[in-house]
Design an enzyme around this catalytic site. Structure first.
Site, PDB file in Angstrom:
ATOM      1  N   VAL A 177       0.837  -1.202   0.000  1.00 45.33           N
ATOM      2  CA  VAL A 177       0.000   0.000   0.000  1.00 45.33           C
ATOM      3  C   VAL A 177       0.872   1.254   0.000  1.00 45.33           C
ATOM      4  O   VAL A 177       0.754   2.116  -0.865  1.00 45.33           O
ATOM      5  CB  VAL A 177      -0.946   0.014   1.216  1.00 45.33           C
ATOM      6  CG1 VAL A 177      -1.727   1.321   1.267  1.00 45.33           C
ATOM      7  CG2 VAL A 177      -1.895  -1.170   1.149  1.00 45.33           C
ATOM      8  N   ARG A 198      14.230  -4.077   2.455  1.00 45.79           N
ATOM      9  CA  ARG A 198      13.105  -3.587   1.650  1.00 45.79           C
ATOM     10  C   ARG A 198      13.383  -2.190   1.108  1.00 45.79           C
ATOM     11  O   ARG A 198      13.121  -1.906  -0.064  1.00 45.79           O
ATOM     12  CB  ARG A 198      11.828  -3.577   2.495  1.00 45.79           C
ATOM     13  CG  ARG A 198      10.594  -3.086   1.747  1.00 45.79           C
ATOM     14  CD  ARG A 198       9.363  -3.140   2.625  1.00 45.79           C
ATOM     15  NE  ARG A 198       9.001  -4.515   2.948  1.00 45.79           N
ATOM     16  CZ  ARG A 198       8.063  -4.849   3.829  1.00 45.79           C
ATOM     17  NH1 ARG A 198       7.393  -3.884   4.475  1.00 45.79           N
ATOM     18  NH2 ARG A 198       7.786  -6.108   4.068  1.00 45.79           N
ATOM     19  N   LYS A 232     -14.064   0.721   4.207  1.00 44.07           N
ATOM     20  CA  LYS A 232     -13.061  -0.185   3.635  1.00 44.07           C
ATOM     21  C   LYS A 232     -13.399  -1.639   3.945  1.00 44.07           C
ATOM     22  O   LYS A 232     -13.378  -2.501   3.057  1.00 44.07           O
ATOM     23  CB  LYS A 232     -11.675   0.175   4.194  1.00 44.07           C
ATOM     24  CG  LYS A 232     -10.583  -0.831   3.877  1.00 44.07           C
ATOM     25  CD  LYS A 232     -10.327  -0.964   2.393  1.00 44.07           C
ATOM     26  CE  LYS A 232      -9.145  -1.890   2.129  1.00 44.07           C
ATOM     27  NZ  LYS A 232      -8.865  -2.035   0.698  1.00 44.07           N
ATOM     28  N   ALA A 241     -16.306  -2.872   4.735  1.00 43.43           N
ATOM     29  CA  ALA A 241     -17.554  -3.229   4.071  1.00 43.43           C
ATOM     30  C   ALA A 241     -17.343  -3.466   2.580  1.00 43.43           C
ATOM     31  O   ALA A 241     -17.915  -4.398   2.001  1.00 43.43           O
ATOM     32  CB  ALA A 241     -18.593  -2.128   4.292  1.00 43.43           C
ATOM     33  N   ASN A 267     -14.615  -4.516   0.987  1.00 46.10           N
ATOM     34  CA  ASN A 267     -13.969  -5.810   0.769  1.00 46.10           C
ATOM     35  C   ASN A 267     -14.911  -6.973   1.077  1.00 46.10           C
ATOM     36  O   ASN A 267     -14.892  -7.998   0.404  1.00 46.10           O
ATOM     37  CB  ASN A 267     -12.700  -5.919   1.622  1.00 46.10           C
ATOM     38  CG  ASN A 267     -11.519  -5.222   0.966  1.00 46.10           C
ATOM     39  OD1 ASN A 267     -11.557  -4.898  -0.213  1.00 46.10           O
ATOM     40  ND2 ASN A 267     -10.475  -4.988   1.730  1.00 46.10           N
ATOM     41  N   ALA A 268     -15.746  -6.795   2.101  1.00 41.26           N
ATOM     42  CA  ALA A 268     -16.708  -7.843   2.447  1.00 41.26           C
ATOM     43  C   ALA A 268     -17.709  -8.052   1.310  1.00 41.26           C
ATOM     44  O   ALA A 268     -18.044  -9.182   0.957  1.00 41.26           O
ATOM     45  CB  ALA A 268     -17.436  -7.494   3.740  1.00 41.26           C
ATOM     46  N   LEU A 288     -17.270  -7.384  -1.926  1.00 41.31           N
ATOM     47  CA  LEU A 288     -16.602  -7.987  -3.078  1.00 41.31           C
ATOM     48  C   LEU A 288     -16.378  -9.481  -2.855  1.00 41.31           C
ATOM     49  O   LEU A 288     -16.625 -10.300  -3.750  1.00 41.31           O
ATOM     50  CB  LEU A 288     -15.270  -7.278  -3.337  1.00 41.31           C
ATOM     51  CG  LEU A 288     -15.360  -5.822  -3.811  1.00 41.31           C
ATOM     52  CD1 LEU A 288     -13.980  -5.196  -3.881  1.00 41.31           C
ATOM     53  CD2 LEU A 288     -16.050  -5.729  -5.173  1.00 41.31           C
ATOM     54  N   CYS A 341      -6.257  -8.976   1.883  1.00 45.08           N
ATOM     55  CA  CYS A 341      -7.331  -8.162   2.460  1.00 45.08           C
ATOM     56  C   CYS A 341      -8.641  -8.880   2.721  1.00 45.08           C
ATOM     57  O   CYS A 341      -9.203  -8.750   3.810  1.00 45.08           O
ATOM     58  CB  CYS A 341      -7.607  -6.956   1.548  1.00 45.08           C
ATOM     59  SG  CYS A 341      -6.270  -5.761   1.512  1.00 45.08           S
ATOM     60  N   LYS A 350      -8.884 -11.343   5.784  1.00 42.38           N
ATOM     61  CA  LYS A 350      -8.493 -10.623   6.998  1.00 42.38           C
ATOM     62  C   LYS A 350      -9.562  -9.610   7.406  1.00 42.38           C
ATOM     63  O   LYS A 350      -9.929  -9.514   8.574  1.00 42.38           O
ATOM     64  CB  LYS A 350      -7.150  -9.915   6.763  1.00 42.38           C
ATOM     65  CG  LYS A 350      -6.692  -9.013   7.897  1.00 42.38           C
ATOM     66  CD  LYS A 350      -5.295  -8.478   7.637  1.00 42.38           C
ATOM     67  CE  LYS A 350      -5.257  -7.454   6.534  1.00 42.38           C
ATOM     68  NZ  LYS A 350      -5.871  -6.154   6.934  1.00 42.38           N
TER      69      LYS A 350
END
Length: 482
Positions: free
Chosen positions: A11, A37, A217, A219, A221-222, A224, A273, A276
């Site tokens: 991100v 990194r 955010k 909601a 992802n949930a 989708l 995502c 999680k």
């Protein structure tokens, strides 16, 4: 304006690179305590693969974009501090398997409070549980050392998708900025809005209160993930009835109220995502006494796990109920095409399911290293994002071969399983592959990218998720059976 971002992962890195690339009068520094990194971000070999990312980084790096391990120095100098650290699912203690581990968040907040001597806008960038801003405010206010420090907390969740991250950042559907509805909070919202407005139309920059932004955010992802689990549930029904899930998806997607996106049946969803965030939402709902709501969202995960297990069971039962010592080619290990990310990839569960039955796997993926594959297959669930993760005692090396090409992986194989929808898998020389395999030769297409009709004409026994079953799989006495 100086912007610092704590966290140089999937991100923080791309998002800050885009801001530095698009904005005038802004200097962006991406920070991480991981020296390896940061060195990669400063090299010609970036630590993550995203189409277009290298060009964006190269255009801004050394001019308006910098990568550093000097976290305290750059945070102290910044006007805006983005926090983009990991919030992995807890693997132990209270809420294990559901709750987000906020260790890195709290550590970042305490460091900001300690080194700050001027007013700052603190931006939640990584996905966090609802009410995280309140916790951050309390940590900051109770640990300030310098009287000149003052903080406004904003929520600015990311909605980029791996594989299309640069396109998503350049032309997002929307940008959400949530903050306190106070004079100071509204001013902070306007300040961040002006940064994004340098390349994003203002009507696409949505503002809200803190809690709406944080929950939006989770909601999103949930919802989708829910669509994927829904079509995967339909795919199981299609296989039993002779219906074709691709035709079902087309019919459903033609409804303007539903739309066609995220209706492709597959072996299951993955990535850092979806699972999680849903588990986090389940944990929050249960903590608030919303048991029915929690059960509803948890069912999305249940179907996803069922789909992966069902795929493994189909492979085993089709190969005469045993895969012991049989070579199975695994085409694709990343959770989706155009990324090297393997976090929660369905390939892990499918491969582990086959390994438990004694199969020998030949794995090919154009972007995932052999080291990454073997590490993923030797870790416990949810351990991929924890530095203290402990490896399983079992050795996977003897049962895993990482191949340099599709054709090498398929040589001498009893079956091939497509687990990632890489474009190159759509144009395979199926005759060449068939001739190199043990007969009967099986294809198990977990992404529906191979032409099943052409495969059957060559001689393959073919299984596609949600497709009418090959007669060989339903009736071993069929004349079409090898």
């Amino acid at each position: 304006m100086k912007i610092a971002c704590i966290g140089a992962g999937y991100v923080g890195g791309p998002t800050m690179a885009m801001i530095a690339h698009k904005c005038e009068g802004v200097e962006v520094t991406v920070l991480d305590i991981n020296e390896e990194r940061i060195a990669a971000w400063n090299s010609d070999k970036l630590p993550i693969y995203e189409p277009g990312l290298e060009e964006v980084v190269s255009a801004a790096r050394g001019k308006t974009l910098f990568f550093s391990t000097e976290c305290e120095k750059h945070v102290a100098e910044a006007d805006i501090v983005f926090i983009s650290v990991n919030t992995p699912t807890k693997t132990r203690g209270v809420g294990a398997g559901y709750a987000a581990d906020m260790t890195y968040w709290e550590s970042a907040a305490r460091m900001i409070a300690r080194v700050s001597h001027s007013p700052k806008i603190i931006v939640e960038k990584s996905t966090v549980p609802v009410k995280t801003a309140q916790a951050v405010e309390r940590v900051l206010s109770n640990n300030v050392l310098n009287p000149g420090a003052r903080f406004d907390i904003l929520s600015n969740p990311e909605f980029l998708a791996e594989g299309t991250a640069i396109k998503d950042l350049e032309k997002p559907d929307r940008v959400i900025i949530g903050g306190r509805q106070t004079p100071s909070g509204l001013k902070a919202i306007d300040t961040l809005k002006k940064v994004y407005a340098q390349w994003i139309p203002e009507d696409q920059i949505l503002t809200s209160n803190l809690w709406s932004s944080e929950l939006a955010k989770l909601a999103a992802n949930a919802f989708l993930a829910q669509r994927i689990s829904s079509i995967n549930a339909v795919s199981a029904l299609c296989e039993k009835t002779g219906a074709d899930v691709s035709e079902i998806s087309k019919c459903i997607g033609a409804d303007s109220r539903i739309g066609p996106k995220f209706l492709n049946a597959s072996v299951g969803f993955g990535g850092s995502c979806f699972q999680k965030d849903i588990l986090n939402m389940v944990y929050i709902c249960r903590g608030l006494g919303l048991e029915e709501v929690a059960n509803y969202w948890e069912s999305v995960i249940t179907i996803n796990n069922y789909q992966k297990r069902r795929f493994v069971d189909v492979v085993i039962s089709s190969l005469f109920n045993t895969v012991r010592a049989k070579r199975i080619a695994i085409l694709g290990f990343a959770f989706k095409k155009d990324t090297g990310d393997t976090r929660e990839t369905p390939a892990i569960d499918v491969c582990n399911g086959l390994l438990e039955e004694g199969a020998k796997l030949a794995v090919y993926d154009p972007q995932v290293t052999e080291e990454r594959m073997k590490m993923d297959l030797s870790m416990d669930k949810f351990e991929w994002d924890h530095p203290y993760s402990e490896r399983k005692a079992k050795e996977v090396s003897d049962l895993i071969e990482c191949s340099e090409s599709v054709y090498k992986a398929c040589e001498g194989a009893h079956a091939l399983c497509v687990l990632t929808e890489w474009d190159e898998f759509k144009e395979l020389d199926l005759r060449r592959i068939y001739d190199s395999m043990v007969k009967p030769a099986f294809i198990f297409d977990g992404r529906n990218v191979i032409d099943g009709k052409a495969a059957k004409e060559i001689g393959f026994v073919f299984f596609g998720v949600g497709k009418p079953l090959d007669p060989f799989l339903t009736d071993p006495a069929s004349p079409n059976s090898p």
